[in-house]
Design a protein around this motif. Structure first.
Motif, mmCIF file in Angstrom:
data_model
loop_
_atom_site.group_PDB
_atom_site.id
_atom_site.type_symbol
_atom_site.label_atom_id
_atom_site.label_comp_id
_atom_site.label_asym_id
_atom_site.label_seq_id
_atom_site.Cartn_x
_atom_site.Cartn_y
_atom_site.Cartn_z
ATOM 1 N N LEU A 217 -63.377 -51.801 10.233
ATOM 2 C CA LEU A 217 -63.163 -53.249 10.248
ATOM 3 C C LEU A 217 -64.381 -53.993 9.697
ATOM 4 N N ALA A 218 -65.581 -53.512 10.051
ATOM 5 C CA ALA A 218 -66.796 -54.155 9.550
ATOM 6 C C ALA A 218 -66.896 -54.053 8.038
ATOM 7 N N LEU A 219 -66.333 -52.989 7.463
ATOM 8 C CA LEU A 219 -66.338 -52.834 6.004
ATOM 9 C C LEU A 219 -65.187 -53.590 5.351
ATOM 10 N N ALA A 220 -64.021 -53.566 5.986
ATOM 11 C CA ALA A 220 -62.822 -54.152 5.376
ATOM 12 C C ALA A 220 -62.907 -55.674 5.284
ATOM 13 N N VAL A 221 -63.487 -56.314 6.287
ATOM 14 C CA VAL A 221 -63.522 -57.783 6.298
ATOM 15 C C VAL A 221 -64.335 -58.349 5.133
ATOM 16 N N PRO A 222 -65.583 -57.892 4.897
ATOM 17 C CA PRO A 222 -66.305 -58.436 3.730
ATOM 18 C C PRO A 222 -65.657 -58.081 2.400
ATOM 19 N N VAL A 223 -65.047 -56.887 2.295
ATOM 20 C CA VAL A 223 -64.345 -56.530 1.055
ATOM 21 C C VAL A 223 -63.158 -57.469 0.841
ATOM 22 N N PHE A 224 -62.485 -57.817 1.923
ATOM 23 C CA PHE A 224 -61.369 -58.760 1.818
ATOM 24 C C PHE A 224 -61.855 -60.118 1.308
ATOM 25 N N ILE A 225 -62.976 -60.589 1.843
ATOM 26 C CA ILE A 225 -63.525 -61.880 1.410
ATOM 27 C C ILE A 225 -63.891 -61.833 -0.070
ATOM 28 N N VAL A 226 -64.511 -60.715 -0.487
ATOM 29 C CA VAL A 226 -64.858 -60.566 -1.908
ATOM 30 C C VAL A 226 -63.595 -60.539 -2.754
ATOM 31 N N GLY A 227 -62.575 -59.829 -2.280
ATOM 32 C CA GLY A 227 -61.349 -59.701 -3.049
ATOM 33 C C GLY A 227 -60.638 -61.025 -3.268
ATOM 34 N N VAL A 228 -60.538 -61.835 -2.213
ATOM 35 C CA VAL A 228 -59.799 -63.096 -2.349
ATOM 36 C C VAL A 228 -60.603 -64.149 -3.105
ATOM 37 N N THR A 229 -61.925 -63.983 -3.184
ATOM 38 C CA THR A 229 -62.732 -64.960 -3.911
ATOM 39 C C THR A 229 -63.099 -64.487 -5.318
ATOM 40 N N SER A 231 -61.308 -63.448 -7.981
ATOM 41 C CA SER A 231 -60.544 -63.978 -9.106
ATOM 42 C C SER A 231 -60.957 -65.407 -9.414
ATOM 43 N N GLY A 232 -61.061 -66.232 -8.365
ATOM 44 C CA GLY A 232 -61.456 -67.615 -8.582
ATOM 45 C C GLY A 232 -62.859 -67.717 -9.157
#
Length: 382
Positions: A217-229, A231-232
């Motif tokens: 979870l500690a790894l997935a959350v920052p990767v998720f933030i990077v992923g959703v930001t 493209s923009g």
């Protein structure tokens, strides 16, 4: 504590910004889903703060803050799933599917409410780490929340993968990062379901399972933030590069534009207002001035081309030759009309693209800016 308060403040600022965007585009379904996801996330995060939780429990009863927080959390994951559903599916089908997906959400929230009511008051409102899982209502409370999280995250993963397969760079890169983080969240929350069941049955929980789920979870959350930001951010960087290119070209074309504008001021595209200082500083204002200057330069060359033809200039003439005759042609145009009415194609690009056309105009502008220096050098040598 300061970091938590700062995070909550940033989340609420993001919510305000998304409300502004929704007000400007009220029919944008993915944007509405993003906004509702952020609203639920911000409210859930706020209730995770001890001060806010104590206020809610004092006003509404012990354990209410934990119930509302988890209900908002599952709602946030539902809207997260809807973001990718609305992006990957046709509008009408997406709305219908979203309504059906609301049924599992309603069931999960109902189970949370019933198990909270059934939980003794003295053990309500505890966190997952120190909750008394030997009590069936407590265990079912967390199982219901975690099972729905796994279901909604897995659904979001499926829609993200589908959307990624139909997308192109740079959007696809961010989508695959998001998909990887969602897969990690699904595995981690599945592990937490196993931990919950083991604690419910009184079995010891392996340390590797606890540390593994926490680390994932500690790894997935920052990767998720990077992923959703990602493209923009990539699109903003690309827009910035285009803005810088247009700004440089606008400055580089200045010698050519000034010469032609002085000769043909009536061709100036001044009837469209630029919007003042705000427009001048904006990206849109830079692009407007760039296209305006390119069009005015090309219009001026079309007007002066009959005079260039009279001076012996031929199509395909190099920029240095064209610049040398352009000054004489402009002087001739100021004194008399052209005897030939046939326009001459000068500074023709290699292809039909705007970029190729601008490159030819830039070469001509560079040659024109050097022409006076050459004239001075020639008179000195004489």
């Amino acid at each position: 504590m300061t970091a938590l308060v700062l995070t909550a403040a940033l989340l609420h600022l993001a919510v305000v910004w998304k409300f502004v965007q929704v007000a400007n585009a009220p029919h944008d379904l993915p944007l509405r889903a993003v906004t509702l996801c952020l609203v639920c996330t911000a409210a859930s995060f706020l209730l995770g703060l001890d001060a806010a939780a104590d206020i809610v429990d004092h006003l509404l009863g012990v354990g209410v803050s934990r119930l509302v927080q988890n209900s908002l959390l599952v709602a946030a994951v539902y809207w997260l799933m809807c973001i990718f559903l609305f992006s990957a599916e046709e509008r009408r089908r997406a709305r219908r599917r979203a309504r059906w997906e609301a049924l599992p959400l309603a069931v999960a929230v109902l189970v949370l409410v019933l198990t909270s009511i059934a939980t003794p008051a003295h053990i309500r409102g505890r966190e997952f780490a120190n909750a008394d899982m030997s009590q069936a209502p407590v265990a079912l409370f967390f199982v219901a929340a975690l099972v729905y999280l796994v279901y909604a995250l897995a659904s979001a993963l499926w829609w993200t993968v589908r959307y990624a397969r139909m997308s192109m760079r740079p959007l696809v890169t961010g989508l695959w990062l998001t998909a990887g983080s969602l897969a990690g969240m699904v595995v981690a929350n599945t592990g937490r379901v196993g931990i919950d069941v083991m604690r419910w049955r009184g079995e010891p929980v392996p340390a590797w399972l606890t540390h593994g789920t926490q680390g994932l979870l500690a790894l997935a959350v920052p990767v998720f933030i990077v992923g959703v930001t990602y493209s923009g951010a990539a699109m903003r960087m690309a827009s910035g590069r285009i803005w810088l290119q247009h700004r440089r070209a606008h400055r580089r074309l200045r010698p050519l534009w000034e010469a032609l504008h002085d000769a043909f001021p009536q061709d100036a595209l001044s009837r469209v207002p630029t919007g003042g200082r705000r427009e001048f500083l904006s990206l849109r204002g830079t692009h407007y001035r760039y296209y305006r200057r390119v069009i005015e330069c090309r219009d001026g060359l079309v007007r002066i081309s009959p005079h260039l033809a009279e001076l012996g200039v031929r199509e395909g003439a190099p920029p240095s030759e064209l610049a040398r005759h352009l000054k004489r042609a402009l002087e001739t145009q100021a004194n008399e009309a052209a005897t030939s009415r046939q326009a001459l194609a000068v500074a023709r690009p290699d292809d039909d693209s705007l970029d190729a056309d601008v490159r030819q105009l830039e070469l001509l502008a560079d040659a024109l800016s050097k022409e006076p220096a050459r004239a001075e050098a020639g008179s000195t040598s004489r």
